[in-house]
Design an enzyme around this catalytic site. Structure first.
Site, short mmCIF file in Angstrom:
data_model
loop_
_atom_site.label_atom_id
_atom_site.label_comp_id
_atom_site.label_asym_id
_atom_site.label_seq_id
_atom_site.Cartn_x
_atom_site.Cartn_y
_atom_site.Cartn_z
N GLY A 107 30.52 26.87 32.85
CA GLY A 107 30.47 28.22 33.41
C GLY A 107 29.07 28.61 33.80
N GLY A 108 28.98 29.71 34.60
CA GLY A 108 27.69 30.20 35.05
C GLY A 108 26.83 30.66 33.89
N SER A 191 25.99 29.88 42.86
CA SER A 191 26.82 30.35 41.75
C SER A 191 25.97 31.19 40.80
CB SER A 191 27.49 29.16 41.05
OG SER A 191 28.50 29.61 40.19
#
Length: 511
Positions: A107-108, A191
């Site tokens: 995930g970011g 992102s």
């Protein structure tokens, strides 16, 4: 010395305590190595010549290691005197990548490794640019948040973002030693890196640290308050064995906890074990000092760095799964209201979309794509902006998903868990397309215009207005290396109106 433009990459890179430690000094150099040494004035660094015209310096420190009592605190500027003492007059070998970083779940702002996104071939293609990939603390190590941390004696909010700022300060002070121009710095990220780029555009940083920006697939994650993160903090502290006493006591305990205990605690928060609130990830927060408001709100108010901008997204990207639009939006934006969800459903009626396409478009626009319209419009008014739609799926994919451009830009990278990646050989057509992308990007870095040094076969990329063109980036027709497939299109009024609606929900989406 002729100084080159500088690209600072702020991708979702992980951080490890040992990463900023000085590399081993080396006293034995041959004549060929001597040409690959940079003298910063406080240390001499030996880089790795990866192409005849390209030298990579891997793991150069920009701040003091945040060990012990420095955990969960803002970074300290690099102690150059310490670096000089430890080098003992010898050349410091930075020819090899550091060990893989400690990762969080996918995930970011929680995982990644610079090795997954190499830039050596970018420099080989355009040796007039210096590129800096920034390591910064992620997940709980970079973004632990509690109201108690408003007191600097207890800790610092957004330590990972402050790492990025410190890296930019190091670049401003030292990049000339590497041939870079500190007055021509472009920040770039995809992102979470795109989110970071957006945050730098609105942050209170105290000085000018960059001159242009590229934001790819901006991760429009909510920026909660420390109070909204407090249930996550309590869960994390309890899971790591530090759940007793005041928040200050708990943070003191967490500073002494093992890295493995903290890694397991932060990963547990994104499982069903954590049920206290929807804020279950360690991300940037509104700290009242560096980040004082939601970036969309600041941008719409004109409170942003007035610099040239490239911003774009992929055609089909979304960060949500499932089939329930309401459930996905409430999972991504924990404070979104039912009325806001209903307004979005009305703006994307099933009469115009299939059920699956409605889900993909609403979530993709709100979570990612509408940053293109919002930033492109406002920056176009103040400076110049160029926007794009990336429309080339990765091989075997049935749509152009999130991060699809990374495959082309970085040697067919396919990232895995724990900092790993697999590189896939590109076809001649894919290589030609990659070169086209890199030429646009580095032309912008060098001149603040993607067209100055574009490839001759590439179309002219017009600056964006809502009534003007954006570029669609895709491969040429058939198996060709000589014809560009990219073309210009106009952003439709429906997309503009829907993104304006999404922007109007900034207080409940918190981005």
């Amino acid at each position: 010395m002729l100084l080159s433009a500088v690209l600072v990459a702020l991708a979702s890179y992980a951080y490890r305590d040992t990463l900023l430690a000085l590399a081993s000094p080396s006293a034995i150099l041959d004549a060929s190595q001597a040409a690959d040494i940079v003298d910063t004035g406080y240390a001499r660094y030996l880089g790795n010549r990866s192409f005849p015209n390209t030298v990579a310096f891997l793991g150069v420190p920009y701040a003091e290691p945040p060990l012990g009592e420095r955990r969960f605190r803002a970074p300290l500027p690099l102690d150059k005197a310490r670096i000089a003492r430890e080098a003992r007059g010898k050349v410091v070998d930075v020819t090899k990548n550091p060990a893989f970083c400690i990762q969080g779940t996918t995930g970011g702002y929680v995982f990644g490794n610079p090795v997954n996104w190499p830039f050596d071939h970018w420099i080989n293609q355009s040796p007039n640019v210096v590129i800096v990939s920034v390591y910064y603390r992620l997940s709980s190590f970079g973004f632990l948040a509690s109201p108690a941390m408003r007191d600097p004696a207890v800790g610092d909010l957004n330590a990972g973002f402050l790492d990025q700022i410190q890296a930019l300060k190091w670049v401003k002070e030292n990049i000339a030693s590497f041939g870079g121009n500190p007055d021509m710095v472009t920040i770039n990220g995809e992102s979470a890196g795109g989110s970071s780029t957006e945050l730098h555009l609105v942050a209170n940083e105290g000085e000018k640290l960059f001159n242009a920006a590229i934001a790819q697939s901006v991760y429009r994650t909510p920026l909660p308050t420390p109070e909204q993160q407090e249930p996550l903090f309590n869960f994390y502290a309890n899971h790591a064995g530090c759940g007793t006493g005041s928040a200050a006591d708990q943070i003191a305990c967490l500073r002494k906890a093992s890295v493995s205990a903290l890694a397991m605690a932060q990963d547990a928060a994104v499982t069903s074990a954590f049920t206290a609130s929807g804020y279950n990830t360690f991300h940037p927060v509104i700290d009242g000092k560096t980040l004082t408001d939601f970036p969309t709100k600041s941008i719409l108010a004109g409170n942003f760095a007035k610099v040239p901008l490239i911003v774009g997204a992929t055609t089909n990207e979304t960060l949500s799964g499932g089939s329930s639009v309401s459930g996905a939006l409430k999972g991504f934006f924990p404070s979104i209201t039912d009325s806001d969800v209903n307004a979005l459903l009305d703006a994307y009626p099933l009469s115009e979309f299939s059920s699956s396409l409605q889900f993909q478009t609403i979530t993709g626009d709100a979570e990612l794509r509408c940053a293109r319209s919002i930033l492109g419009t406002e920056f176009g008014k103040a400076q110049k902006s160029w926007t794009y739609r990336y429309n080339q799926p990765t091989p075997g994919a049935n749509a152009v998903f999130h991060a699809a451009e990374n495959f082309m830009m970085f040697k067919g990278t396919s990232t895995g868990f724990n900092g790993t990646t697999t590189f896939n050989a590109l076809t001649p057509t894919q290589n030609a397309f990659a070169q086209e992308l890199i030429a646009y990007w580095l032309s912008f870095v060098r001149t603040h215009d993607p067209n100055t040094f574009k490839l001759s076969r590439s179309p002219t990329w017009q600056p964006f207005t809502t009534k003007n063109s954006r570029i669609v980036l895709q491969e040429g027709p058939g198996d060709t290396t000589t014809v560009s497939g990219s073309f210009l299109e106009t952003q439709g009024t429906e997309e503009t109106d829907r993104c304006n609606l999404i922007a109007s929900q900034v207080l409940s989406q918190q981005n």
